[in-house]
Design a protein around this motif. Sequence first.
Motif, PDB file in Angstrom:
ATOM      1  N   VAL A   8     -12.050   0.986  20.278  1.00  0.00           N
ATOM      2  CA  VAL A   8     -12.376   1.883  19.174  1.00  0.00           C
ATOM      3  C   VAL A   8     -11.167   2.768  18.878  1.00  0.00           C
ATOM      4  N   GLY A   9     -10.857   2.923  17.600  1.00  0.00           N
ATOM      5  CA  GLY A   9      -9.744   3.775  17.203  1.00  0.00           C
ATOM      6  C   GLY A   9     -10.168   4.781  16.145  1.00  0.00           C
ATOM      7  N   ASP A  10      -9.352   5.792  15.933  1.00  0.00           N
ATOM      8  CA  ASP A  10      -9.622   6.814  14.922  1.00  0.00           C
ATOM      9  C   ASP A  10      -9.078   6.370  13.569  1.00  0.00           C
ATOM     10  N   LEU A  11      -9.772   6.746  12.508  1.00  0.00           N
ATOM     11  CA  LEU A  11      -9.371   6.413  11.148  1.00  0.00           C
ATOM     12  C   LEU A  11      -9.041   7.694  10.401  1.00  0.00           C
ATOM     13  N   GLU A  12      -7.797   7.812   9.965  1.00  0.00           N
ATOM     14  CA  GLU A  12      -7.361   8.977   9.195  1.00  0.00           C
ATOM     15  C   GLU A  12      -6.526   8.488   8.017  1.00  0.00           C
ATOM     16  N   ILE A  13      -7.059   8.597   6.813  1.00  0.00           N
ATOM     17  CA  ILE A  13      -6.411   8.077   5.621  1.00  0.00           C
ATOM     18  C   ILE A  13      -5.693   9.208   4.886  1.00  0.00           C
ATOM     19  N   CYS A  14      -4.403   9.025   4.636  1.00  0.00           N
ATOM     20  CA  CYS A  14      -3.611  10.004   3.895  1.00  0.00           C
ATOM     21  C   CYS A  14      -3.029   9.330   2.652  1.00  0.00           C
ATOM     22  N   CYS A  15      -3.042  10.050   1.531  1.00  0.00           N
ATOM     23  CA  CYS A  15      -2.622   9.471   0.261  1.00  0.00           C
ATOM     24  C   CYS A  15      -1.509  10.287  -0.383  1.00  0.00           C
ATOM     25  N   GLU A  16      -0.596   9.558  -1.062  1.00  0.00           N
ATOM     26  CA  GLU A  16       0.474  10.200  -1.805  1.00  0.00           C
ATOM     27  C   GLU A  16       1.010   9.228  -2.846  1.00  0.00           C
ATOM     28  N   GLN A  17       1.073   9.663  -4.103  1.00  0.00           N
ATOM     29  CA  GLN A  17       1.626   8.886  -5.211  1.00  0.00           C
ATOM     30  C   GLN A  17       1.000   7.493  -5.324  1.00  0.00           C
ATOM     31  N   GLY A  18      -0.318   7.449  -5.246  1.00  0.00           N
ATOM     32  CA  GLY A  18      -1.018   6.188  -5.456  1.00  0.00           C
ATOM     33  C   GLY A  18      -0.985   5.235  -4.289  1.00  0.00           C
ATOM     34  N   PHE A  19      -0.566   5.715  -3.122  1.00  0.00           N
ATOM     35  CA  PHE A  19      -0.528   4.876  -1.928  1.00  0.00           C
ATOM     36  C   PHE A  19      -1.202   5.610  -0.785  1.00  0.00           C
ATOM     37  N   CYS A  20      -2.065   4.914  -0.064  1.00  0.00           N
ATOM     38  CA  CYS A  20      -2.729   5.500   1.091  1.00  0.00           C
ATOM     39  C   CYS A  20      -2.388   4.699   2.341  1.00  0.00           C
ATOM     40  N   CYS A  21      -2.318   5.389   3.463  1.00  0.00           N
ATOM     41  CA  CYS A  21      -2.076   4.704   4.730  1.00  0.00           C
ATOM     42  C   CYS A  21      -2.902   5.365   5.820  1.00  0.00           C
ATOM     43  N   VAL A 159      -4.787  -7.684  -3.127  1.00  0.00           N
ATOM     44  CA  VAL A 159      -5.160  -6.597  -2.215  1.00  0.00           C
ATOM     45  C   VAL A 159      -6.338  -5.837  -2.816  1.00  0.00           C
ATOM     46  N   PRO A 160      -7.063  -5.073  -2.008  1.00  0.00           N
ATOM     47  CA  PRO A 160      -8.098  -4.189  -2.562  1.00  0.00           C
ATOM     48  C   PRO A 160      -7.472  -3.141  -3.487  1.00  0.00           C
ATOM     49  N   ASP A 161      -8.190  -2.764  -4.513  1.00  0.00           N
ATOM     50  CA  ASP A 161      -7.706  -1.778  -5.482  1.00  0.00           C
ATOM     51  C   ASP A 161      -8.166  -0.383  -5.051  1.00  0.00           C
ATOM     52  N   LEU A 162      -7.207   0.459  -4.690  1.00  0.00           N
ATOM     53  CA  LEU A 162      -7.530   1.821  -4.239  1.00  0.00           C
ATOM     54  C   LEU A 162      -8.273   2.603  -5.323  1.00  0.00           C
ATOM     55  N   ASP A 163      -7.854   2.458  -6.568  1.00  0.00           N
ATOM     56  CA  ASP A 163      -8.534   3.181  -7.650  1.00  0.00           C
ATOM     57  C   ASP A 163     -10.005   2.794  -7.733  1.00  0.00           C
ATOM     58  N   TRP A 164     -10.299   1.491  -7.573  1.00  0.00           N
ATOM     59  CA  TRP A 164     -11.687   1.031  -7.619  1.00  0.00           C
ATOM     60  C   TRP A 164     -12.489   1.646  -6.480  1.00  0.00           C
ATOM     61  N   ILE A 165     -11.910   1.676  -5.279  1.00  0.00           N
ATOM     62  CA  ILE A 165     -12.605   2.251  -4.117  1.00  0.00           C
ATOM     63  C   ILE A 165     -12.975   3.700  -4.384  1.00  0.00           C
ATOM     64  N   ILE A 179      -4.405  -0.901   6.942  1.00  0.00           N
ATOM     65  CA  ILE A 179      -3.458   0.182   7.166  1.00  0.00           C
ATOM     66  C   ILE A 179      -3.004   0.770   5.843  1.00  0.00           C
ATOM     67  N   ASN A 180      -2.887  -0.085   4.818  1.00  0.00           N
ATOM     68  CA  ASN A 180      -2.347   0.314   3.523  1.00  0.00           C
ATOM     69  C   ASN A 180      -3.381   0.108   2.422  1.00  0.00           C
ATOM     70  N   TYR A 181      -3.344   0.999   1.417  1.00  0.00           N
ATOM     71  CA  TYR A 181      -4.187   0.876   0.230  1.00  0.00           C
ATOM     72  C   TYR A 181      -3.318   1.159  -0.997  1.00  0.00           C
ATOM     73  N   PHE A 182      -3.449   0.312  -2.006  1.00  0.00           N
ATOM     74  CA  PHE A 182      -2.542   0.368  -3.151  1.00  0.00           C
ATOM     75  C   PHE A 182      -3.296   0.563  -4.460  1.00  0.00           C
ATOM     76  N   THR A 183      -2.655   1.302  -5.361  1.00  0.00           N
ATOM     77  CA  THR A 183      -3.017   1.300  -6.774  1.00  0.00           C
ATOM     78  C   THR A 183      -2.103   0.294  -7.472  1.00  0.00           C
ATOM     79  N   GLN A 184      -2.341   0.057  -8.754  1.00  0.00           N
ATOM     80  CA  GLN A 184      -1.449  -0.842  -9.490  1.00  0.00           C
ATOM     81  C   GLN A 184      -0.015  -0.341  -9.431  1.00  0.00           C
TER      82      GLN A 184
END
Length: 226
Positions: A8-21, A159-165, A179-184
């Motif tokens: 089990v691991g921790d999930l911490e999502i941080c976003c900047e300029q349309g990119f999340c990690c 890839v999954p669309d971050l904006d849709w999520i 690990i990564n989430y992208f916008t267009q």
Amino acid sequence: MQARAALVGDLEICCEQGFCCSNKFDSNLVQYDSRYNNTVPSPVFDLYYDQLADYLVQRYDLSSGPVVDIGCGAGTFLKRMAERYEFDGIGIDPAYQGGDRVNGLRFISAEFDSRYVKDKPSLVLCRHVVEHIPNARSFLKSIFQEFPGEGQFPFFCEVPDLDWIIEQKSWWDFCYEHINYFTQASLGRMLEEVGCRDLKISTGFGGQYLWAEGLVKGDSLAVLSI
């Protein structure tokens, strides 16, 4: 019992300029081996695979070389596509299980390596892979650099669309393996930075996924006999 013993691991999502990690991602907690299964048995998804296959066949000349699917998983998409169309194809994934030759396709249970190819492909697929890679830029650059020299080949990334999520408030789409989430915009920036040109970015699966298509310079590639 195996599920209860899972790491089990921790999930911490941080976003900047349309990119999340995921800042707390630990690669030691995820193993993409024969025990990893991301197959989606669903009539809706089967229809989506068929629609995607139709799109790719209509858009690209798949007779000019092999279709190379990097990170093919169980090979489900390539196998279903081969039921509808004739083409040479190879799927490469460390989690692949099954025969190395299925319906004229070749599968390799390993991470991508240039020794598996020697002729220029008609299309390189990378579907639902880069969101799993800690350094997606380096990963893509290393793939593209495996094919130096003259000529170019088409590249298709999904890839999954971050904006849709975010718009759908689909928070369960944030999972540890991603690990990564992208916008267009952020997906386009990354692909351009690693040498993908003539980019076209659109959406698929009801807007849930991003499709990125472009051209990458390459050398001669083809599947080795294995």
